[in-house]
Write an enzyme that holds these catalytic residues in place. Structure first.
Site, PDB file in Angstrom:
ATOM      1  N   LYS A  89       0.833  -1.201   0.000  1.00 52.41           N
ATOM      2  CA  LYS A  89       0.000   0.000   0.000  1.00 52.41           C
ATOM      3  C   LYS A  89       0.872   1.258   0.000  1.00 52.41           C
ATOM      4  O   LYS A  89       0.564   2.235  -0.697  1.00 52.41           O
ATOM      5  CB  LYS A  89      -0.922   0.001   1.224  1.00 52.41           C
ATOM      6  CG  LYS A  89      -1.767   1.265   1.356  1.00 52.41           C
ATOM      7  CD  LYS A  89      -2.752   1.180   2.500  1.00 52.41           C
ATOM      8  CE  LYS A  89      -3.589   2.466   2.588  1.00 52.41           C
ATOM      9  NZ  LYS A  89      -4.646   2.373   3.606  1.00 52.41           N
ATOM     10  N   HIS A 115      -9.777 -24.885 -37.697  1.00 53.55           N
ATOM     11  CA  HIS A 115     -10.989 -24.449 -37.005  1.00 53.55           C
ATOM     12  C   HIS A 115     -11.383 -25.417 -35.885  1.00 53.55           C
ATOM     13  O   HIS A 115     -12.526 -25.874 -35.802  1.00 53.55           O
ATOM     14  CB  HIS A 115     -12.139 -24.254 -37.984  1.00 53.55           C
ATOM     15  CG  HIS A 115     -11.893 -23.150 -38.968  1.00 53.55           C
ATOM     16  ND1 HIS A 115     -11.629 -21.850 -38.591  1.00 53.55           N
ATOM     17  CD2 HIS A 115     -11.844 -23.163 -40.321  1.00 53.55           C
ATOM     18  CE1 HIS A 115     -11.443 -21.103 -39.665  1.00 53.55           C
ATOM     19  NE2 HIS A 115     -11.547 -21.877 -40.737  1.00 53.55           N
TER      20      HIS A 115
END
Length: 523
Positions: free
Chosen positions: A134, A276
């Site tokens: 932090k 595909h």
């Protein structure tokens, strides 16, 4: 400058601490780490001495103290913060080196008890990491030994870490805490009354690491990125090294995964060509060249611009043959110098080297997913992965005719391929080579027709071929289509209300029929 060191994994920590000390940085540490550093001859201040409060509750409480968190959280650019530190005789902590109790490793061990798991949940470590992360502008926080060298180089060069480095370390620290808490949540929320573990936890916490942004997704108007599991399975596609070629696209990666998953399921040299998401050619051979040649024959039209995967080293002769076709991605566990030289002339071909998984043990150790996940609207579908392997002993011959050894081998080959073809799947094979593949149709009979049409278009005879159907034949018409095309033996799961009619049809047509008792839908 003060550095607080508290590590569970002590890899490289003594050497790192020695370098910090040489730079004039004061060392603070906790219990076992402090002893290790002191035994190495380093001057170290224990946290208990810093706080004036002893470690207690078997080490559960040692760093949860204002003199630790105040030193980590105080903003150096806020006079009130610094005045508060001075009033309470708290020193700033400028570097935090912490890695956490080995919770993930503990619960992965066979026989791990709930008590073992609970005692390996770190409290003080994550709290310190969060405080330091932090306050990243003032504190550098290191949570992994791989970060030591880079941080040390910056400290030696400039006396401090750059803001960019501290922010990157902060992000890595919060990511590590998220991963850690996710692992704890997964484990604890899987525990059922009586202590057993549910296969699917009450809360699933996905933990993935981004490998790269992609130019676009399935279509140019979609954005995309490529992620890997936090702990990827050995031999999986995400472990590949790209040796040459253009950047992989979203569709390249999806198709490459389909090809690689299929080809690595074979023990003998094999080649899989995917277009595909479906295999359009699969074959085994004595070497890469033969396997590729047979696979290509199945459907040369669809193979154009396809994805090619080999489970054996690619040598010069095989590379020369493959280079005659347009290929998007080429994968193999190894490439000879001659093979790589061949593809240097085709700079756009994406060449990937992937080590084969070691085999044996769990599905994960074999390079497979343990779980499959599919995204739906605002939700997920989760299932165990389809890792079922069919053995000869699993087969049930239901026809009057018995399969020959050669037919049996072709049936098992066709069944293996069908597992990787989109449902409804029909696969014709002979001599361990696909002859026709029908994939992804709404009707199984249409898949059968398409497979036979593709074989005819490729000039391949289906006389005496083996056919695999990924699910049962609901009516005899699908069987009639494959037999009319030339099939002499069929493998399918069985389980239809009309199994007796289909089996009777097989006997009427004079073909072998074998049931697996297992289906392989692939949606």
């Amino acid at each position: 400058m003060n550095a607080l060191i508290s590590v569970s994994d002590k890899t490289g920590i003594v050497e790192f601490a020695q370098s910090l000390h040489a730079l004039g940085i004061r060392l603070l540490s906790t219990g076992g780490t402090a002893k290790l550093l002191a035994d190495a001859g380093l001057p170290v201040t224990e946290v208990a001495e810093l706080t004036g409060f002893p470690e207690m509750l078997d080490g559960r409480v040692k760093t949860l103290h204002p003199k630790v968190h105040g030193g980590l959280l105080a903003r150096r650019d806020v006079p009130e913060h610094m005045a508060a530190l001075k009033a309470h005789q708290i020193d700033t902590i400028d570097l935090l080196i912490v890695n956490l109790y080995p919770f993930e490793q503990t619960v992965a061990k066979a026989g791990c008890t709930l008590e073992d798991a609970i005692e390996n949940i770190d409290i003080g470590g994550p709290a310190m990491v969060r405080s330091a992360a932090k306050n990243w502008k003032d504190v550098g926080v290191l949570t992994d030994a791989s970060q030591y060298a880079g941080a040390l180089a910056e400290l030696k060069a400039g006396g401090q870490l750059t803001d960019a480095t501290k922010f990157a370390l902060s992000v890595a620290a919060f990511n590590r805490i998220s991963q850690y808490d996710g692992a704890i949540s997964d484990y604890l929320s899987s525990i059922q009354p009586g202590g057993s573990h549910a296969l699917f936890p009450a809360q699933a916490n996905g933990r993935f690491v981004k490998l790269q942004d992609l130019r676009y997704g399935e279509n140019p108007h979609q954005q995309a990125a490529f992620y890997r599991d936090l702990y990827p399975a050995p031999g999986s596609l995400v472990t590949a090294t790209q040796l040459q070629g253009k950047e992989l696209s979203y569709n390249n990666i999806a198709d490459a995964d389909a090809a690689w998953e299929c080809v690595k399921s074979f023990a003998e040299p094999a080649c899989v060509i995917v277009k595909h998401a479906n295999p359009c050619g699969v074959a085994t051979g004595a070497d890469a060249r033969e396997a590729y040649g047979k696979a290509f024959k199945t459907d040369p039209t669809s193979a154009f611009g396809g994805i090619i995967a080999l489970n054996c080293p690619l040598d010069g002769p095989a590379a020369l043959q493959i280079s005659k076709q347009f290929v998007e991605v080429l994968m193999a566990p190894a490439f000879t110098a001659e093979a790589l030289e061949v593809f240097k002339a085709k700079a756009n071909v994406r060449v990937l080297q992937i080590a084969l998984p070691p085999g044996g043990g769990t599905a994960w150790a074999q390079g497979r997913n343990a779980m499959d996940v599919k995204r739906i609207g605002s939700g997920l579908l989760m299932q165990t992965a389809d890792n079922h392997e069919l053995a000869v002993a699993d087969l049930k011959v239901v026809s009057t005719l018995q399969p020959t050894p050669a037919q049996l081998q072709d049936l098992l080959f066709a069944w293996k391929v069908a597992k990787y073809v989109k449902s409804n799947a029909i696969v014709f094979c002979a001599n361990r080579m696909t002859l026709g593949v029908g994939a992804g149709q709404m009707s199984r009979i249409d898949s059968a027709r398409i497979a036979s049409i593709k074989a005819a278009n490729a000039g391949l005879s289906l006389d005496g071929s083996a056919v695999a159907s990924d699910a049962f034949f609901p009516f005899r018409d699908g069987l009639d289509v494959v037999v009319d095309a030339g099939a002499s033996c069929v493998i399918q799961p069985g389980g239809s209300m009309r199994d007796n009619e289909v089996i009777a049809a097989a006997n009427e047509r004079g073909v072998v029929m074998v049931l697996t008792g297992v289906r392989h839908f692939r949606h």
